[in-house]
Design a protein around this motif. Structure first.
Motif, PDB file in Angstrom:
ATOM      1  N   GLN A 247       0.827  -1.216   0.000  1.00 38.94           N
ATOM      2  CA  GLN A 247       0.000   0.000   0.000  1.00 38.94           C
ATOM      3  C   GLN A 247       0.861   1.265   0.000  1.00 38.94           C
ATOM      4  N   VAL A 248       1.976   1.264   0.761  1.00 41.34           N
ATOM      5  CA  VAL A 248       2.797   2.485   0.826  1.00 41.34           C
ATOM      6  C   VAL A 248       3.421   2.843  -0.520  1.00 41.34           C
ATOM      7  N   TYR A 250       1.984   2.531  -3.401  1.00 40.19           N
ATOM      8  CA  TYR A 250       0.946   3.275  -4.123  1.00 40.19           C
ATOM      9  C   TYR A 250       0.858   4.709  -3.623  1.00 40.19           C
ATOM     10  N   ILE A 251       0.976   4.871  -2.304  1.00 38.05           N
ATOM     11  CA  ILE A 251       0.884   6.224  -1.735  1.00 38.05           C
ATOM     12  C   ILE A 251       1.997   7.094  -2.315  1.00 38.05           C
ATOM     13  N   ASP A 254       1.234   8.065  -5.833  1.00 36.77           N
ATOM     14  CA  ASP A 254       0.185   9.084  -5.888  1.00 36.77           C
ATOM     15  C   ASP A 254       0.745  10.454  -5.526  1.00 36.77           C
ATOM     16  N   LEU A 255       1.616  10.488  -4.515  1.00 40.64           N
ATOM     17  CA  LEU A 255       2.217  11.761  -4.108  1.00 40.64           C
ATOM     18  C   LEU A 255       3.053  12.341  -5.247  1.00 40.64           C
ATOM     19  N   ARG A 258       0.975  13.874  -7.813  1.00 43.24           N
ATOM     20  CA  ARG A 258       0.423  15.168  -7.405  1.00 43.24           C
ATOM     21  C   ARG A 258       1.508  16.239  -7.306  1.00 43.24           C
ATOM     22  N   GLY A 259       2.688  15.909  -7.771  1.00 44.36           N
ATOM     23  CA  GLY A 259       3.725  16.920  -7.860  1.00 44.36           C
ATOM     24  C   GLY A 259       4.661  17.003  -6.673  1.00 44.36           C
ATOM     25  N   MET A 260       4.565  16.068  -5.745  1.00 40.41           N
ATOM     26  CA  MET A 260       5.476  16.099  -4.613  1.00 40.41           C
ATOM     27  C   MET A 260       6.781  15.423  -5.036  1.00 40.41           C
TER      28      MET A 260
ATOM     29  N   GLU B 209      -7.464  -3.825   5.681  1.00 36.42           N
ATOM     30  CA  GLU B 209      -7.837  -2.962   4.552  1.00 36.42           C
ATOM     31  C   GLU B 209      -9.254  -3.243   4.062  1.00 36.42           C
ATOM     32  N   GLN B 250      -2.088  -0.427   6.422  1.00 26.84           N
ATOM     33  CA  GLN B 250      -0.731   0.116   6.326  1.00 26.84           C
ATOM     34  C   GLN B 250      -0.752   1.643   6.233  1.00 26.84           C
ATOM     35  N   VAL B 251      -1.743   2.190   5.533  1.00 26.61           N
ATOM     36  CA  VAL B 251      -1.810   3.643   5.391  1.00 26.61           C
ATOM     37  C   VAL B 251      -2.062   4.300   6.760  1.00 26.61           C
ATOM     38  N   LEU B 254       1.186   4.363   8.620  1.00 23.81           N
ATOM     39  CA  LEU B 254       2.058   5.417   8.089  1.00 23.81           C
ATOM     40  C   LEU B 254       1.611   6.778   8.619  1.00 23.81           C
ATOM     41  N   LYS B 272      -5.749   5.526   1.284  1.00 19.87           N
ATOM     42  CA  LYS B 272      -4.539   6.191   0.810  1.00 19.87           C
ATOM     43  C   LYS B 272      -4.868   7.565   0.230  1.00 19.87           C
ATOM     44  N   LEU B 275      -4.759  10.251   2.911  1.00 21.78           N
ATOM     45  CA  LEU B 275      -3.411  10.621   3.357  1.00 21.78           C
ATOM     46  C   LEU B 275      -2.718  11.464   2.289  1.00 21.78           C
ATOM     47  N   VAL B 276      -2.875  11.048   1.025  1.00 22.10           N
ATOM     48  CA  VAL B 276      -2.251  11.789  -0.073  1.00 22.10           C
ATOM     49  C   VAL B 276      -2.765  13.230  -0.066  1.00 22.10           C
ATOM     50  N   CYS B 280      -0.471  16.504   0.527  1.00 19.09           N
ATOM     51  CA  CYS B 280      -0.332  17.495  -0.540  1.00 19.09           C
ATOM     52  C   CYS B 280      -0.637  18.896  -0.016  1.00 19.09           C
ATOM     53  N   ASN B 283       2.365  20.098   1.772  1.00 18.76           N
ATOM     54  CA  ASN B 283       3.514  20.347   0.897  1.00 18.76           C
ATOM     55  C   ASN B 283       3.493  21.786   0.367  1.00 18.76           C
TER      56      ASN B 283
END
Lengths: 284, 283
Positions: A247-248, A250-251, A254-255, A258-260, B209, B250-251, B254, B272, B275-276, B280, B283
């Motif tokens: 899962q991490v 994928y995170i 995704d980040l 999104r431009g990170m 999950e 897992q998310v 984290l 997820k 969290l994303v 963001c 950021n």
């Protein structure tokens, strides 16, 4: 000291209407002392592959070298191979049968021809290694919980002191704590001895956490054979063949989308936390 | 309306020695009160041996309470007269797909349930078709179940239950033996069934999950319900869950870890995407 497969093929029910090529031209090398993860969808050939490793299944063609010797050569000591390569099957607790835990774990060494004292010594050692409490040693294996039974079954293989330990989905059906306990125990064993560990699993998170290298099976062939980070970079291809990334991973992707400016080659929670902190702190 | 309701449900069984003499009683379920409304999606978590499967087996009267009561669709499961009504209201899907499939052809397997209920032949065919469509397996209707993947077999097993038109489906670790995509297939199927047929779903699982979409989560330990609430409420209590030998997605781990390291992150992140989104914005 290693296991080496050269152009190995295996065909089920050859020459009948049910003929099925289960393994196609497999070339692999597993050096001694490595912790290898094998992943693949149901029916990809993982279980067929690992049953070759101690000679339970004989390849239709190709060669399998254990420590440089071709195990298919005439006069090869198959018994010796089976003493050195220990296989823990899926749901191994279904194979428990003795009246108490101790006797069950002694069964392997007994068949290796060891004296009763030596068997007992080995069994005690193995049961300590898997972390089963002493109060259960005289219990019937059938009175134990699922996780405990599985530890006894693994101890039964460890008591034979294998040089290579192969485990086929050792955590299927266990609760999260039972799963972590067994895998931590195996990782500990791997660090303590120079044993090779080959772990088949459907949990990408577990494989990412423990394995040095991942072999991905697909339709009887090796699709990837690389470090976890490299393999999980191909998460889209993995999904097409019934798998996924942790899962991490994928995170992180995704980040990045999104431009990170985060690295995507991340497979565990700790790495993900480090990477996210690095990016965000840099920013400040 | 209540679909499944229990009142101080207790289940005890006799412990026996090798000669078969009773040496004591063991309490697998200890005064459990649960309440599931029609159409809800409920998850039950708990370690191996916590009593969750024993509880599940009460829902279609495979087991009946030693003390207390269980009602399914308003019917008391302890009443032998109601047995068939209870079993028609609640269907079960188990862990191992190979133990649940009996037909030699997919459609025959799915028709087995309604046939046993005495459904007229024409209607059986209709139901078989509908339920195979509902689980996305209609193109396999003439196949042998042996040749299917684990996820496909599990979908056929679900179709077999759906064909009996239960109001409630209990799934006891239906994904434990499946690869990641097989797991996804089964969950997607369950979700679709809830949307299309408004079936009440009770899911027992070890994969955290899988329960993030549930309306309510029950956590069991030593035969008792020790936690209950929405997934967000339950998964916010990470340390407590670990005590019960469980985990969080897992998310969520984290997010918890990042919060510990000083980031402004809310508790109980489950997906997820959430969290994303939060990251963001930071950021």
């Amino acid at each position: 000291m290693s296991i080496k497969l050269e152009h190995l093929n295996y065909v089920y029910s050859q020459g009948t209407a049910y003929e099925k090529k289960a393994l196609k031209d497999i070339c692999l090398e597993i050096p001694h002392g490595e912790f290898v993860g094998i992943i693949g969808h149901t029916g990809s050939g993982k279980s067929t592959l690992i049953q070759h490793l101690n000679g339970l299944i004989k390849a239709t063609s190709g060669a399998l070298y254990y420590n440089g010797e071709n195990i298919y050569e005439e006069g090869y000591h198959m018994r010796e191979l089976r003493n050195q390569v220990g296989l823990v099957f899926q749901y191994p607790e279904h194979q428990l049968f003795e009246i108490d835990v101790m006797t069950d774990v002694c069964f392997g060494p007994k068949n290796q021809g060891l004296s009763p004292e030596e068997c007992k010594q080995r069994a005690l050692e193995a049961l300590q290694l898997v972390g089963l409490k002493e109060k259960y040693y005289q219990s019937s294996p059938f009175e134990l919980s699922g996780g405990q039974k599985r530890r006894v079954a693994i101890a039964g293989v460890l008591a034979m002191r294998p040089k290579v330990l192969v485990l086929d989905e050792p955590t299927a059906g266990l609760d999260p704590k039972g799963r972590d306990d067994i895998l931590d125990q195996i990782a500990y064993l791997h660090r303590q001895s120079d044993m090779t560990v080959i772990l088949v699993s459907h949990s990408m998170e577990d494989i990412a956490r423990y394995a040095d290298r991942i072999i991905v099976m697909n339709k009887g062939t090796v699709m990837y054979n690389d470090a976890p980070k490299k393999v999980f970079e191909h998460y889209q291809e993995l999904e097409k063949v019934g798998l996924a990334a942790p899962q991490v991973t994928y995170i992180m992707h995704d980040l990045a989308k999104r431009g990170m400016p985060a690295k995507t080659g991340v497979t565990t929670v700790e790495e993900a936390a480090d990477e996210i902190m690095r990016v965000l702190e840099k920013k400040e | 309306m209540d679909m499944v309701q229990t009142e101080k449900l207790v289940y005890e069984y006799e412990k026996r020695d090798e000669e078969g003499n009773v040496i004591g009683m063991s309490r697998a379920i200890d005064e459990v009160d649960i309440d599931v409304k029609e159409g809800q999606f409920i998850a039950i978590l708990g370690h191996n041996g916590s009593g969750k499967s024993t509880l599940a087996k009460h829902i279609n009267a495979i087991l009946v309470p030693t003390e207390g009561t269980m009602w399914v669709n308003g019917r008391n499961t302890s009443d032998p007269e109601e047995l068939w009504n209870v079993r028609q209201s609640a269907g079960m899907v188990f862990q191992n797909p190979d133990n649940q499939i009996i037909g030699t052809v997919v459609e025959e397997d799915v028709g087995f349930g309604p046939e046993n209920l005495g459904v007229p032949t024409d209607e059986i065919w209709q139901r078989v078709e509908d339920s195979l469509k509902a689980v996305g397996m209609i193109e396999y209707r003439h196949h042998s179940p042996n040749k299917l993947s684990g996820g496909q077999k599990q979908r056929v097993a679900i179709a077999g239950v759906v064909a009996m038109e239960p109001k409630c489906i209990v799934l006891d670790e239906p994904t434990a033996m499946l690869d990641p995509v097989g797991r996804k297939e089964v969950l997607k199927t369950v979700k679709k069934l809830r949307e299309k047929k408004q079936v009440t779903v009770i899911l027992i699982t070890h994969y955290m999950e899988e329960v993030v979409d549930a309306d309510k989560v029950y956590v069991m330990d030593h035969g008792r319900v020790v936690m209950e609430g929405t997934p967000r409420e339950v998964f916010s209590r990470v340390d407590e869950l670990k005590n019960y030998r469980l985990d969080v997605p897992q998310v969520t781990i984290l997010a918890h870890e990042l919060k510990k390291r000083g980031l402004q992150i809310p508790d109980g992140i489950l997906r997820k995407e959430e969290l994303v989104e939060v990251l963001c914005q930071l950021n």
